[in-house]
Every structure is written in C-alpha cells, then in structure tokens.
Design a protein around this motif. Structure first.
Motif, mmCIF file in Angstrom:
data_model
loop_
_atom_site.group_PDB
_atom_site.id
_atom_site.type_symbol
_atom_site.label_atom_id
_atom_site.label_comp_id
_atom_site.label_asym_id
_atom_site.label_seq_id
_atom_site.Cartn_x
_atom_site.Cartn_y
_atom_site.Cartn_z
ATOM 1 N N ASP A 29 0.849 -1.193 0.000
ATOM 2 C CA ASP A 29 0.000 0.000 0.000
ATOM 3 C C ASP A 29 0.887 1.245 0.000
ATOM 4 O O ASP A 29 0.603 2.219 -0.707
ATOM 5 N N ILE A 44 -6.292 -9.115 -0.042
ATOM 6 C CA ILE A 44 -5.922 -9.051 1.380
ATOM 7 C C ILE A 44 -6.418 -10.228 2.210
ATOM 8 O O ILE A 44 -6.092 -10.324 3.394
ATOM 9 N N THR A 49 -6.048 -5.056 7.650
ATOM 10 C CA THR A 49 -5.636 -3.846 6.952
ATOM 11 C C THR A 49 -6.355 -3.711 5.618
ATOM 12 O O THR A 49 -6.279 -4.605 4.770
ATOM 13 N N GLU A 50 -7.049 -2.602 5.437
ATOM 14 C CA GLU A 50 -7.689 -2.277 4.172
ATOM 15 C C GLU A 50 -6.884 -1.147 3.535
ATOM 16 O O GLU A 50 -6.842 -0.036 4.068
ATOM 17 N N TRP A 56 -8.211 -2.961 -3.610
ATOM 18 C CA TRP A 56 -8.093 -4.199 -2.852
ATOM 19 C C TRP A 56 -9.391 -4.988 -2.883
ATOM 20 O O TRP A 56 -10.452 -4.464 -3.173
ATOM 21 N N ARG A 58 -10.875 -8.929 -0.884
ATOM 22 C CA ARG A 58 -10.509 -9.973 0.085
ATOM 23 C C ARG A 58 -10.112 -11.276 -0.626
ATOM 24 O O ARG A 58 -9.005 -11.738 -0.496
#
Length: 169
Positions: A29, A44, A49-50, A56, A58
């Motif tokens: 990031d 992710i 953490t986003e 992003w 999942r």
C-alpha cells in the motif's frame, strides 16, 4: 507497449487465501502511494488492513486470480507454493516476501526455506524485508523483470523410472 489483459493491474499482490499477511499489505500500500501512476491491486484475504492507496479485495474466484497474475506486469506474494506455481505457469516475474514465524505470520519458518530454495531461479525474486520489497518492485517494473523458467507438469522420466524400480524390487 501494454501487454496486460483486460483491466488487470500493473502490480497484483496476493497474501493467499489461508491467513492474513499485514506486513505485505502495508508495504505494498505504501508502494502504491509512492507510485500513483501504477495500478496496484492487493488481495488481502482475511486481514485487518484495508489499503488506502491501492485497490483491494478480500478473495476472488480462481479464474479471476489467474487472470490477474497473467495480466499484471509484476506479481507480488508470500513465498507459498501456490503463488510460485501460479507465477511460473503464467510466465510472470514473482517478487516474494516470506512470512516469518518470528513475527507471528506463520507457525514455522518454512517460507524462508522455500524462498532460499526457489529464489535462485530466474524470474523468482525474494525481498528480505519491507524496504527491500518496495525497492525491488520498482526495479523489476523498470526493467520488466525476467519471466520464470517453465516447469514440467510431469515428473522427469528418470525419477519415475527410479520409483518404479523401487516399487518393483
């Protein structure tokens, strides 16, 4: 010349599907923030953490995952065999940041051993830490990186002959 497929990112980052990898997500990031001209997509998984500077998601279906690996200019991931095989099959350079048991990212240091073993193959690169990761990512994108050497889907004939001889003995 842009050889990416469809809307594939310049850089596709994957933590895998089994466990979070916050260190990799944070580092890439930050890389996306420092390189706003690049499209960075980070898978992710179940992490907390986003990313704020990279696209992003999942998880994704296997076909979408494969398409992102194939279409990207650089694949960045943990040092898991699924990621390594995906990169080799797609002919894409892979930059790996091994998960570390000492940092609570895995239950053994096997990814370090894997990285040492495969990191000497053309097209497979190992970052020693987060700083090294972002430096190597920029370098690989600047020179397009070397594609990994292909691997066979089948065991070598010599190996299968030795196994057969052992079984038949």
């Amino acid at each position: 010349m842009d050889t990416r497929a469809g809307n594939a990112p310049d850089v596709f980052v994957s933590v895998g599907s089994m466990m979070p990898f916050e260190r990799l997500v944070h580092a890439m990031d930050a890389f996306a923030q420092a390189h706003p001209d690049l499209d960075v997509l980070i898978q992710i998984g179940r992490g907390r953490t986003e990313p704020a500077h990279a696209r992003w998601l999942r998880l994704m279906p296997p076909a979408a995952y494969k398409a992102h690996v194939v279409g990207s200019r650089l694949f960045v991931a943990h040092a898991g065999m699924g990621s390594i095989i995906s990169a080799i099959e797609a002919g894409k350079p892979l930059l790996m940041l091994p998960r570390r048991q000492a940092l609570g990212e895995h239950n053994t240091e096997h990814q370090m051993a894997t990285a040492v073993h495969v990191g000497c193959r053309p097209g497979l690169y190992v970052a020693h830490d987060e700083t090294d990761l972002v430096v190597r990512a920029a370098m690989l994108l600047a020179d397009s990186g070397t594609a990994p050497a292909p691997i066979s889907y089948f065991a070598a004939a010599e190996l299968t002959a030795r196994i057969k001889a052992f079984i038949d003995a």
